[in-house]
Scaffold this motif. Structure first.
Motif, PDB file in Angstrom:
ATOM      1  N   PHE A 289       0.836  -1.201   0.000  1.00 44.40           N
ATOM      2  CA  PHE A 289       0.000   0.000   0.000  1.00 44.40           C
ATOM      3  C   PHE A 289       0.874   1.256   0.000  1.00 44.40           C
ATOM      4  O   PHE A 289       0.648   2.185  -0.766  1.00 44.40           O
ATOM      5  N   ASN A 290       1.897   1.269   0.849  1.00 48.27           N
ATOM      6  CA  ASN A 290       2.768   2.445   0.922  1.00 48.27           C
ATOM      7  C   ASN A 290       3.479   2.702  -0.400  1.00 48.27           C
ATOM      8  O   ASN A 290       3.640   3.849  -0.814  1.00 48.27           O
ATOM      9  N   LEU A 291       3.913   1.635  -1.071  1.00 48.28           N
ATOM     10  CA  LEU A 291       4.636   1.818  -2.337  1.00 48.28           C
ATOM     11  C   LEU A 291       3.695   2.293  -3.437  1.00 48.28           C
ATOM     12  O   LEU A 291       4.046   3.159  -4.247  1.00 48.28           O
ATOM     13  N   ILE A 292       2.488   1.722  -3.466  1.00 49.52           N
ATOM     14  CA  ILE A 292       1.534   2.128  -4.499  1.00 49.52           C
ATOM     15  C   ILE A 292       1.108   3.577  -4.266  1.00 49.52           C
ATOM     16  O   ILE A 292       0.984   4.370  -5.197  1.00 49.52           O
ATOM     17  N   LYS A 293       0.936   3.917  -2.999  1.00 51.68           N
ATOM     18  CA  LYS A 293       0.542   5.296  -2.662  1.00 51.68           C
ATOM     19  C   LYS A 293       1.638   6.266  -3.114  1.00 51.68           C
ATOM     20  O   LYS A 293       1.354   7.277  -3.744  1.00 51.68           O
ATOM     21  N   ASN A 294       2.889   5.948  -2.819  1.00 52.47           N
ATOM     22  CA  ASN A 294       3.988   6.818  -3.253  1.00 52.47           C
ATOM     23  C   ASN A 294       4.005   6.961  -4.773  1.00 52.47           C
ATOM     24  O   ASN A 294       4.204   8.052  -5.300  1.00 52.47           O
ATOM     25  N   ALA A 295       3.805   5.835  -5.472  1.00 55.73           N
ATOM     26  CA  ALA A 295       3.824   5.872  -6.932  1.00 55.73           C
ATOM     27  C   ALA A 295       2.689   6.765  -7.436  1.00 55.73           C
ATOM     28  O   ALA A 295       2.895   7.629  -8.296  1.00 55.73           O
ATOM     29  N   MET A 296       1.505   6.582  -6.862  1.00 55.78           N
ATOM     30  CA  MET A 296       0.352   7.398  -7.280  1.00 55.78           C
ATOM     31  C   MET A 296       0.621   8.877  -7.051  1.00 55.78           C
ATOM     32  O   MET A 296       0.333   9.710  -7.896  1.00 55.78           O
ATOM     33  N   GLU A 297       1.195   9.164  -5.890  1.00 55.88           N
ATOM     34  CA  GLU A 297       1.419  10.564  -5.536  1.00 55.88           C
ATOM     35  C   GLU A 297       2.478  11.219  -6.423  1.00 55.88           C
ATOM     36  O   GLU A 297       2.520  12.438  -6.558  1.00 55.88           O
ATOM     37  N   ALA A 298       3.354  10.382  -7.007  1.00 52.23           N
ATOM     38  CA  ALA A 298       4.424  10.947  -7.835  1.00 52.23           C
ATOM     39  C   ALA A 298       3.989  11.163  -9.283  1.00 52.23           C
ATOM     40  O   ALA A 298       4.679  11.813 -10.057  1.00 52.23           O
ATOM     41  N   THR A 342       8.990  15.161   0.787  1.00 50.95           N
ATOM     42  CA  THR A 342       9.030  16.315  -0.118  1.00 50.95           C
ATOM     43  C   THR A 342       7.605  16.740  -0.416  1.00 50.95           C
ATOM     44  O   THR A 342       7.371  17.521  -1.324  1.00 50.95           O
ATOM     45  N   LYS A 343       6.656  16.163   0.347  1.00 51.74           N
ATOM     46  CA  LYS A 343       5.236  16.446   0.073  1.00 51.74           C
ATOM     47  C   LYS A 343       4.677  17.360   1.145  1.00 51.74           C
ATOM     48  O   LYS A 343       5.041  17.238   2.311  1.00 51.74           O
ATOM     49  N   GLU A 344       3.756  18.218   0.703  1.00 51.91           N
ATOM     50  CA  GLU A 344       3.183  19.154   1.664  1.00 51.91           C
ATOM     51  C   GLU A 344       2.449  18.445   2.789  1.00 51.91           C
ATOM     52  O   GLU A 344       2.535  18.835   3.950  1.00 51.91           O
ATOM     53  N   LEU A 349       6.944   8.777   6.581  1.00 51.40           N
ATOM     54  CA  LEU A 349       7.101   7.536   7.346  1.00 51.40           C
ATOM     55  C   LEU A 349       6.942   6.287   6.488  1.00 51.40           C
ATOM     56  O   LEU A 349       7.375   5.209   6.864  1.00 51.40           O
ATOM     57  N   GLY A 350       6.319   6.465   5.320  1.00 56.08           N
ATOM     58  CA  GLY A 350       5.983   5.309   4.494  1.00 56.08           C
ATOM     59  C   GLY A 350       7.159   4.381   4.214  1.00 56.08           C
ATOM     60  O   GLY A 350       7.103   3.181   4.509  1.00 56.08           O
ATOM     61  N   LEU A 351       8.233   4.929   3.667  1.00 56.77           N
ATOM     62  CA  LEU A 351       9.363   4.071   3.275  1.00 56.77           C
ATOM     63  C   LEU A 351      10.105   3.523   4.490  1.00 56.77           C
ATOM     64  O   LEU A 351      10.660   2.430   4.436  1.00 56.77           O
TER      65      LEU A 351
HETATM   66 MG   LIG Z   1       4.633   7.656   1.275  1.00 54.22          MG
END
Ligand SMILES: [Mg+2]
Ligand SMILES: Nc1ncnc2c1ncn2[C@@H]1O[C@H](COP(=O)(O)OP(=O)(O)OP(=O)(O)O)[C@@H](O)[C@H]1O
Length: 393
Positions: A289-298, A342-344, A349-351
């Protein structure tokens, strides 16, 4: 290719017109500068190597020699893949395949000359020193202490086992407490049959107090058991793809909203094995979930998430590739730090959680990034299927 011109560059520019004395001066100046830089490189605790795209070592500082048992005499001939055997598999490079241009970060176990843990960064030279030859800086950070201390945090595991013991004791208290309650009730009943005297009244009072106290104890035990209900990792054999599918289902609507497509590709080589690992399902879901969320956010709308599986003899690799913003070279060493974001509205903590869970499962997280083009996060898990096959056979 614009570069600021130094006084050295200026002298080098008119090298043809220099006489012997000036040439000798220049050579001395260059030697001094080289010694100066070398001292700096040899003073750092980080291992620094320069390799070409085939992994041939062109430079190694003292720390790197210490860390991987490298001999300066082997500069120009030794190949990085042989010095750190697990590296090539972890980078996913085939035999003879050259290094590509992305910036990369991996966690590795070094076995020679002594067992250590290291995080290794591979950064391409922006401007190759020689025309046409691709070069890479390889940096090695010793994370043994870091890793051991994070394992000590698994201290919590020890605490968990003590709690389990306490839970056992508390649970066992339940039986005598039950029997106390029953006997106290019996005594009360017997007492009621007797003629009331000052002493039976006293006894009745005492019995009531005892029952009250037993009830209180029972309450304490129940609350305690409730509070410490064990949350230990629940290890089971899991098919990575089935768990991944569950997480994808969960985020499907958000992916659609963001117009992000998803592709899942399995390549377990020639074998027909399934990507099976021993893991805690909830923790694994948290990782995905954390990796997919990061990918989506990028990524911007139209982006694509690609999940690929591959394996070698010992490990199963799961890669999450996105077509997002990528990670800047300067940020790469910080992405696992807690609170680095680097996100507002990021917590940073995700990674860190991903890394912690992977370590608890005997695995690692690696990152490849092309700033501006995308990121690939690689998880590797120890293989479990051999064991199953043996059990089946
Ligand atoms: Mg994250
Ligand atoms: N797929 C990715 N593409 C680009 N940058 C990434 C990617 N994954 C992580 N990063 C970078 O690493 C940083 C740390 O990521 P991490 O998941 O730890 O925290 P976060 O996403 O900022 O916050 P959160 O705690 O909500 O996950 C991010 O802020 C981002 O800069």
């Amino acid at each position: 290719m614009a570069r600021k011109e130094s006084s050295l560059d200026r002298v080098l520019g008119r090298i043809e017109s220099l006489d012997v004395t000036n040439l000798a001066n220049l050579a001395q100046k260059l030697a001094r500068e080289r010694a100066y830089l070398e001292t700096i490189f040899n003073t750092t605790l980080e291992g620094i190597l320069v390799v070409d795209e085939d992994g041939v070592v062109e430079y190694a500082n003292e720390s790197s020699c210490r860390m991987i048992g490298f001999n300066q005499a082997d500069v120009g001939s030794a190949v990085l893949w042989r010095l750190i055997p697990s590296l090539r598999g972890s980078l996913g490079l085939l035999d003879g395949e050259p290094l590509r241009d992305s910036i990369r970060s991996r966690e590795l176990e070094l076995t020679y000359p002594e067992p250590r843990y290291a995080r290794i960064y591979i950064l391409p030279f922006k401007e190759p020193v020689e025309e046409g030859a691709k070069q890479f800086v390889v940096m090695l950070s010793d994370i043994t202490r870091d890793k051991i201390s994070s394992e000590e945090n698994l201290e919590s595991e020890k605490i968990a086992s003590i709690l389990l013991l306490a839970a056992g004791v508390a649970h066992e208290l339940g039986n005598p407490l039950n029997s106390l309650t029953i006997h106290l009730q019996l005594m009360e009943r017997q007492l009621k049959k007797l003629e009331a005297t000052p002493s039976t009244e006293k006894l009745a009072d005492s019995l009531q107090i005892s029952r009250g106290e037993v009830e209180r104890l029972d309450g304490i035990v129940k609350n305690f058991l409730e509070a410490i209900r064990p949350q230990r990792p629940d290890l089971q054999l899991l098919n990575l793809h089935e768990v991944l599918e569950e997480v994808l289902q969960f985020v499907r609507s958000e992916l659609t909203d963001r117009e992000i497509s998803v592709e899942v590709e399995v390549d377990m080589g020639t074998s027909s094995e399934l990507p099976i690992v021993q893991a805690d399902k909830n923790q694994l879901k948290q990782v995905f979930f954390n990796l997919i969320k990061n990918a989506m956010e990028a990524m911007q709308p139209g982006g694509s998430l690609q999940v690929k599986t591959r394996s070698d003899e010992e490990r199963i690799f799961l890669q999450f590739g996105d077509t997002g913003s990528g990670i800047q070279q300067a940020d790469l060493p910080r992405v696992f730090e807690p609170y680095h974001t680097t996100k507002e509205d990021g917590n940073g903590l995700g990674l860190m959680i991903v890394q912690r869970i992977m370590r608890e499962h005997g695995g690692h997280v690696g990152i490849d990034s092309q700033p501006g083009d995308g990121t690939v996060v690689t998880l590797d898990f120890p293989k479990e299927n051999r064991r199953i096959r043996m059990l089946e056979g």
